[in-house]
Design a protein around this motif. Structure first.
Motif, PDB file in Angstrom:
ATOM      1  N   THR A  43       0.856  -1.182   0.000  1.00 48.63           N
ATOM      2  CA  THR A  43       0.000   0.000   0.000  1.00 48.63           C
ATOM      3  C   THR A  43       0.891   1.231   0.000  1.00 48.63           C
ATOM      4  OG1 THR A  43      -1.656  -1.206   1.272  1.00 48.63           O
ATOM      5  CG2 THR A  43      -1.870   1.182   1.201  1.00 48.63           C
ATOM      6  N   VAL A  44       0.708   2.072  -0.996  1.00 46.70           N
ATOM      7  CA  VAL A  44       1.496   3.303  -1.115  1.00 46.70           C
ATOM      8  C   VAL A  44       0.612   4.484  -0.711  1.00 46.70           C
ATOM      9  CG1 VAL A  44       2.802   4.788  -2.680  1.00 46.70           C
ATOM     10  CG2 VAL A  44       2.931   2.306  -2.929  1.00 46.70           C
ATOM     11  N   ASP A  45       1.124   5.294   0.186  1.00 48.64           N
ATOM     12  CA  ASP A  45       0.438   6.494   0.674  1.00 48.64           C
ATOM     13  C   ASP A  45      -0.969   6.221   1.223  1.00 48.64           C
ATOM     14  OD1 ASP A  45       1.882   8.587  -1.887  1.00 48.64           O
ATOM     15  OD2 ASP A  45       2.586   8.221   0.150  1.00 48.64           O
ATOM     16  N   PRO A  46      -1.099   5.337   2.215  1.00 50.00           N
ATOM     17  CA  PRO A  46      -2.420   5.175   2.827  1.00 50.00           C
ATOM     18  C   PRO A  46      -2.793   6.469   3.544  1.00 50.00           C
ATOM     19  CG  PRO A  46      -0.775   4.061   4.143  1.00 50.00           C
ATOM     20  CD  PRO A  46      -0.089   4.542   2.897  1.00 50.00           C
ATOM     21  N   GLN A  47      -4.068   6.778   3.556  1.00 50.11           N
ATOM     22  CA  GLN A  47      -4.498   8.046   4.137  1.00 50.11           C
ATOM     23  C   GLN A  47      -5.019   7.910   5.552  1.00 50.11           C
ATOM     24  OE1 GLN A  47      -7.251   9.693   1.382  1.00 50.11           O
ATOM     25  NE2 GLN A  47      -5.744   9.904  -0.225  1.00 50.11           N
ATOM     26  N   PHE A  48      -5.389   6.708   5.952  1.00 48.33           N
ATOM     27  CA  PHE A  48      -5.975   6.529   7.268  1.00 48.33           C
ATOM     28  C   PHE A  48      -5.197   5.481   8.039  1.00 48.33           C
ATOM     29  CE2 PHE A  48      -9.536   7.551   4.404  1.00 48.33           C
ATOM     30  CZ  PHE A  48      -9.863   8.774   4.935  1.00 48.33           C
ATOM     31  N   SER A  49      -5.167   5.645   9.339  1.00 53.05           N
ATOM     32  CA  SER A  49      -4.613   4.614  10.214  1.00 53.05           C
ATOM     33  C   SER A  49      -5.373   4.674  11.531  1.00 53.05           C
ATOM     34  CB  SER A  49      -3.115   4.806  10.443  1.00 53.05           C
ATOM     35  OG  SER A  49      -2.880   5.961  11.196  1.00 53.05           O
ATOM     36  N   ALA A  50      -5.452   3.541  12.184  1.00 55.68           N
ATOM     37  CA  ALA A  50      -6.121   3.484  13.485  1.00 55.68           C
ATOM     38  C   ALA A  50      -5.249   4.182  14.514  1.00 55.68           C
ATOM     39  CB  ALA A  50      -6.369   2.040  13.889  1.00 55.68           C
ATOM     40  N   PRO A  51      -5.840   4.813  15.512  1.00 57.94           N
ATOM     41  CA  PRO A  51      -5.021   5.465  16.535  1.00 57.94           C
ATOM     42  C   PRO A  51      -4.231   4.426  17.330  1.00 57.94           C
ATOM     43  CG  PRO A  51      -7.334   5.489  17.150  1.00 57.94           C
ATOM     44  CD  PRO A  51      -7.271   4.945  15.758  1.00 57.94           C
ATOM     45  N   ALA A  52      -3.098   4.840  17.830  1.00 59.42           N
ATOM     46  CA  ALA A  52      -2.269   3.955  18.637  1.00 59.42           C
ATOM     47  C   ALA A  52      -3.004   3.587  19.926  1.00 59.42           C
ATOM     48  CB  ALA A  52      -0.937   4.630  18.973  1.00 59.42           C
ATOM     49  N   THR A  53      -2.741   2.388  20.413  1.00 60.40           N
ATOM     50  CA  THR A  53      -3.384   1.973  21.650  1.00 60.40           C
ATOM     51  C   THR A  53      -2.809   2.749  22.813  1.00 60.40           C
ATOM     52  OG1 THR A  53      -1.775   0.224  21.955  1.00 60.40           O
ATOM     53  CG2 THR A  53      -3.820  -0.354  20.823  1.00 60.40           C
ATOM     54  N   ASP A  54      -3.630   2.973  23.818  1.00 60.45           N
ATOM     55  CA  ASP A  54      -3.203   3.701  25.008  1.00 60.45           C
ATOM     56  C   ASP A  54      -2.684   2.676  26.015  1.00 60.45           C
ATOM     57  OD1 ASP A  54      -2.760   5.410  27.070  1.00 60.45           O
ATOM     58  OD2 ASP A  54      -4.851   5.962  27.374  1.00 60.45           O
ATOM     59  N   ARG A  55      -1.385   2.437  25.995  1.00 60.96           N
ATOM     60  CA  ARG A  55      -0.798   1.426  26.881  1.00 60.96           C
ATOM     61  C   ARG A  55      -0.903   1.820  28.350  1.00 60.96           C
ATOM     62  NH1 ARG A  55       2.424  -2.612  24.594  1.00 60.96           N
ATOM     63  NH2 ARG A  55       2.626  -2.380  22.357  1.00 60.96           N
TER      64      ARG A  55
END
Length: 138
Positions: A86-98
């Motif tokens: 995947t090149v240049d994805p626009q969305f990502s899930a937020p990082a988990t709050d450890r």
């Protein structure tokens, strides 16, 4: 009337050279390793960005990266069964709050229980063992 030939449009699945990519990595015991992500359908994918600004906009300023060519990234991913890039994805899930998860885990440890509660569990367990022994002995 002669048929007019149109050049074929490339299929979306056809590979095209992406040039040098900014590839997200993480630190490991043997140096840095490439990060792989999940597609919306759950498949694994290698990810590359065409600019450092796009990587930062999607994954944040703390994300380290290395520069790899598209064929090199595919070669790294192939032995792991990752065939999608995947090149240049626009969305990502937020990082988990450890920190929140660690607080919940600490609150649920035995050391946080009141001594009377632990004693009640011990007494109840011992009573159950004695009742079973009475049934066996007669």
């Amino acid at each position: 009337m002669s048929p007019v030939e149109f050049p074929e449009d490339p299929e979306p699945s056809e590979r095209f050279p992406a040039g040098l990519l900014h590839v997200p990595v993480r630190s490991g015991p043997a140096g840095c390793t490439t990060r792989f992500f999940r597609t919306p359908l759950g498949g694994r994918t290698a990810v590359g960005f065409t600019s450092a600004a796009k990587l930062t906009a999607t994954l944040g300023t703390d994300q380290p990266s290395i520069r790899l060519s598209e064929p090199a990234l595919r070669a790294l991913a192939a032995p792991l069964g990752v065939t999608t890039l995947t090149v240049d994805p626009q969305f990502s899930a937020p990082a988990t709050d450890r920190t929140a998860a660690e607080v919940r885990e600490r609150e649920n440890t035995w050391s946080r229980w009141h001594p009377q509660h632990v004693g009640a569990l011990r007494v109840t367990g011992a009573a159950a063992v004695v009742a079973c022994l009475n049934l066996l002995v007669g």
